[in-house]
Motif scaffolding. Structure first.
Motif, PDB file in Angstrom:
ATOM      1  N   PRO A 204      45.552  47.238 -12.172  1.00 57.09           N
ATOM      2  CA  PRO A 204      46.499  47.976 -13.022  1.00 57.09           C
ATOM      3  C   PRO A 204      46.616  49.351 -12.650  1.00 57.09           C
ATOM      4  CG  PRO A 204      43.976  47.982 -13.709  1.00 57.09           C
ATOM      5  CD  PRO A 204      43.898  46.973 -12.647  1.00 57.09           C
ATOM      6  N   ASP A 205      46.015  49.991 -11.736  1.00 58.04           N
ATOM      7  CA  ASP A 205      46.400  51.311 -11.460  1.00 58.04           C
ATOM      8  C   ASP A 205      47.470  51.529 -10.088  1.00 58.04           C
ATOM      9  OD1 ASP A 205      44.195  51.990 -12.770  1.00 58.04           O
ATOM     10  OD2 ASP A 205      43.015  52.214 -11.232  1.00 58.04           O
ATOM     11  N   ILE A 206      47.868  50.091  -9.786  1.00 56.83           N
ATOM     12  CA  ILE A 206      48.961  50.005  -8.702  1.00 56.83           C
ATOM     13  C   ILE A 206      50.360  50.075  -9.401  1.00 56.83           C
ATOM     14  CG2 ILE A 206      49.802  48.814  -6.862  1.00 56.83           C
ATOM     15  CD1 ILE A 206      47.198  48.197  -6.011  1.00 56.83           C
ATOM     16  N   ARG A 207      51.273  50.875  -8.833  1.00 58.38           N
ATOM     17  CA  ARG A 207      52.676  50.931  -9.370  1.00 58.38           C
ATOM     18  C   ARG A 207      53.258  49.572  -9.263  1.00 58.38           C
ATOM     19  NH1 ARG A 207      57.061  54.783  -6.466  1.00 58.38           N
ATOM     20  NH2 ARG A 207      58.897  54.458  -7.885  1.00 58.38           N
ATOM     21  N   ILE A 208      54.121  49.460 -10.241  1.00 60.37           N
ATOM     22  CA  ILE A 208      54.780  48.198 -10.363  1.00 60.37           C
ATOM     23  C   ILE A 208      56.390  48.307 -10.370  1.00 60.37           C
ATOM     24  CG2 ILE A 208      55.307  45.903 -11.533  1.00 60.37           C
ATOM     25  CD1 ILE A 208      52.420  46.292 -12.949  1.00 60.37           C
ATOM     26  N   LEU A 209      57.145  47.807  -9.567  1.00 63.69           N
ATOM     27  CA  LEU A 209      58.420  47.898  -9.527  1.00 63.69           C
ATOM     28  C   LEU A 209      59.116  46.450  -9.713  1.00 63.69           C
ATOM     29  CD1 LEU A 209      59.096  50.061  -6.475  1.00 63.69           C
ATOM     30  CD2 LEU A 209      59.585  50.628  -8.476  1.00 63.69           C
ATOM     31  N   GLU A 210      59.740  46.328 -10.899  1.00 69.74           N
ATOM     32  CA  GLU A 210      60.080  44.736 -11.123  1.00 69.74           C
ATOM     33  C   GLU A 210      61.717  44.772 -11.175  1.00 69.74           C
ATOM     34  OE1 GLU A 210      58.836  43.564 -14.980  1.00 69.74           O
ATOM     35  OE2 GLU A 210      59.879  41.581 -14.734  1.00 69.74           O
ATOM     36  N   LEU A 211      61.958  43.672 -10.293  1.00 67.74           N
ATOM     37  CA  LEU A 211      63.394  43.108 -10.261  1.00 67.74           C
ATOM     38  C   LEU A 211      63.675  41.954 -11.133  1.00 67.74           C
ATOM     39  CD1 LEU A 211      63.900  43.461  -6.520  1.00 67.74           C
ATOM     40  CD2 LEU A 211      65.085  44.908  -8.101  1.00 67.74           C
ATOM     41  N   ASP A 212      64.651  42.036 -11.856  1.00 68.35           N
ATOM     42  CA  ASP A 212      65.381  40.817 -12.511  1.00 68.35           C
ATOM     43  C   ASP A 212      66.676  40.687 -12.079  1.00 68.35           C
ATOM     44  OD1 ASP A 212      65.716  38.671 -14.365  1.00 68.35           O
ATOM     45  OD2 ASP A 212      65.806  39.958 -16.005  1.00 68.35           O
ATOM     46  N   GLU A 213      67.133  39.507 -11.487  1.00 66.65           N
ATOM     47  CA  GLU A 213      68.425  39.217 -11.143  1.00 66.65           C
ATOM     48  C   GLU A 213      69.073  40.269 -10.397  1.00 66.65           C
ATOM     49  OE1 GLU A 213      70.636  37.206 -14.219  1.00 66.65           O
ATOM     50  OE2 GLU A 213      69.301  35.784 -14.557  1.00 66.65           O
ATOM     51  N   GLY A 214      68.448  40.899  -9.391  1.00 61.95           N
ATOM     52  CA  GLY A 214      69.111  41.903  -8.514  1.00 61.95           C
ATOM     53  C   GLY A 214      68.895  43.362  -9.421  1.00 61.95           C
ATOM     54  N   ARG A 215      68.466  43.634 -10.539  1.00 58.56           N
ATOM     55  CA  ARG A 215      68.414  44.759 -10.951  1.00 58.56           C
ATOM     56  C   ARG A 215      66.837  45.386 -11.091  1.00 58.56           C
ATOM     57  NH1 ARG A 215      73.020  46.861 -13.354  1.00 58.56           N
ATOM     58  NH2 ARG A 215      74.520  45.495 -13.443  1.00 58.56           N
ATOM     59  N   LEU A 216      66.610  46.581 -11.011  1.00 56.22           N
ATOM     60  CA  LEU A 216      65.420  47.096 -11.288  1.00 56.22           C
ATOM     61  C   LEU A 216      65.158  47.433 -12.864  1.00 56.22           C
ATOM     62  CD1 LEU A 216      62.724  48.181  -9.734  1.00 56.22           C
ATOM     63  CD2 LEU A 216      63.590  50.422  -9.802  1.00 56.22           C
ATOM     64  N   VAL A 217      64.289  46.434 -13.228  1.00 57.41           N
ATOM     65  CA  VAL A 217      64.203  46.647 -14.717  1.00 57.41           C
ATOM     66  C   VAL A 217      63.161  47.317 -15.311  1.00 57.41           C
ATOM     67  CG1 VAL A 217      65.759  44.508 -15.096  1.00 57.41           C
ATOM     68  CG2 VAL A 217      63.175  44.192 -14.754  1.00 57.41           C
ATOM     69  N   TYR A 218      62.040  47.476 -14.168  1.00 54.49           N
ATOM     70  CA  TYR A 218      60.810  48.162 -14.839  1.00 54.49           C
ATOM     71  C   TYR A 218      60.208  49.065 -13.701  1.00 54.49           C
ATOM     72  CZ  TYR A 218      56.029  48.730 -16.578  1.00 54.49           C
ATOM     73  OH  TYR A 218      54.822  49.236 -16.809  1.00 54.49           O
ATOM     74  N   ASP A 219      59.726  50.153 -13.997  1.00 52.43           N
ATOM     75  CA  ASP A 219      58.880  51.089 -12.852  1.00 52.43           C
ATOM     76  C   ASP A 219      57.848  51.505 -13.821  1.00 52.43           C
ATOM     77  OD1 ASP A 219      57.805  52.704 -11.046  1.00 52.43           O
ATOM     78  OD2 ASP A 219      59.521  53.779 -10.741  1.00 52.43           O
ATOM     79  N   SER A 220      56.705  51.235 -13.491  1.00 53.22           N
ATOM     80  CA  SER A 220      55.549  51.700 -14.324  1.00 53.22           C
ATOM     81  C   SER A 220      55.251  53.084 -14.060  1.00 53.22           C
ATOM     82  CB  SER A 220      54.147  50.806 -13.889  1.00 53.22           C
ATOM     83  OG  SER A 220      53.864  50.987 -12.485  1.00 53.22           O
TER      84      SER A 220
END
Ligand SMILES: Nc1ncnc2c1ncn2[C@@H]1O[C@H](COP(=O)(O)OP(=O)(O)O)[C@@H](O)[C@H]1O
Ligand SMILES: [Mg+2]
Length: 228
Positions: A204-220
């Motif tokens: 849980p301490d590691i940063r998350i970058l989430e892509l959805d259909e080519g867009r960055l939708v989340y950055d923790s």
């Protein structure tokens, strides 16, 4: 260390694989790149490795910009960036030692130095005792360790991992993850693409970058968190 600014990647047949993606990863950071299959993770890693160029926007890695780095210079960047893959991509019919030694040879390491360096790299990934085994005799987790040792041959500043645990069972995945964390503790910047949410949740301490259909939708690591 890694910066994407308004990156768009279009493939002729598929439309936009990445759509206005911007993020920055600092030296020494560890981040997961998550998202469904087809969301653009591998494309992102390929652009960072400069195996491909953005259709628009800019990628800057270790001071090398996608706008100014020519094909002739790209090897300089590659020396700073190690890349490991789900399918290991080892040389078949060779031993673990030979796979690492070959990577060292490519970097111009002298014959005299090569044996020591290869053994040291294999020790670093916990494989000293299996150095002389053919890669097909090794388990998936061990083969991935060989591929990581090989990626470290250049002494990179950044390690890119594309679904490195995709072919591994849970125990081997955790082992690989602990190895990446170890390397990160020693200063390596790590960006790991994975769709394994169970693995992500375990750290849980590691940063998350989430892509959805080519867009960055989340950055923790939200802007607020960054200031804190
Ligand atoms: N070389 C290519 N040519 C055409 N389309 C591609 C190519 N590589 C990837 N794509 C497309 O780009 C999108 C993102 O793919 P990819 O980056 O491999 O996603 P992920 O790694 O998250 O599964 C998908 O729609 C895929 O089909
Ligand atoms: Mg992929």
């Amino acid at each position: 260390m890694i910066q994407l600014s308004h990156v768009i990647k279009e493939y002729p047949t598929r439309g936009r694989a990445l759509n206005d993606v911007s993020f920055r990863i600092r030296k020494g950071e560890f981040a997961f790149l998550t998202g469904h299959s087809g969301s653009g993770k591998s494309t992102t890693l390929r652009l960072i490795h400069m195996a491909d160029t953005p259709s628009s926007g800019e990628v800057v890695v270790c001071g090398f910009s996608s706008e100014r780095t020519t094909q002739r210079e790209v090897w300089k960047l590659r020396r700073r960036v190690g890349h490991v893959f789900q399918d290991f991509r080892l040389l078949p019919g060779r031993t673990a030692f030979e796979n690492v030694a070959f990577a060292l040879e490519v970097t111009g390491t002298s014959r005299g130095e090569m044996g020591n360096r290869a053994n040291r790299l294999l020790a670093q990934v916990g494989l000293s005792v299996k150095a002389g085994m053919q890669v097909h005799e090794l388990s998936g987790g061990e083969q991935q360790r060989v591929s990581i040792a090989r990626a470290l041959a250049n002494d990179p500043l950044v390690l890119l991992a594309d679904e490195p645990s995709g072919n591994l069972d849970e125990r081997a995945s955790r082992g690989i993850m602990e190895l990446f964390l170890d390397l990160n503790t020693q200063g390596m910047t790590v960006l790991m693409a994975t769709h394994d949410l169970e693995l992500v949740r375990a750290y849980p301490d590691i940063r998350i970058l989430e892509l959805d259909e080519g867009r960055l939708v989340y950055d923790s690591k939200t802007p607020e968190a960054r200031e804190a």
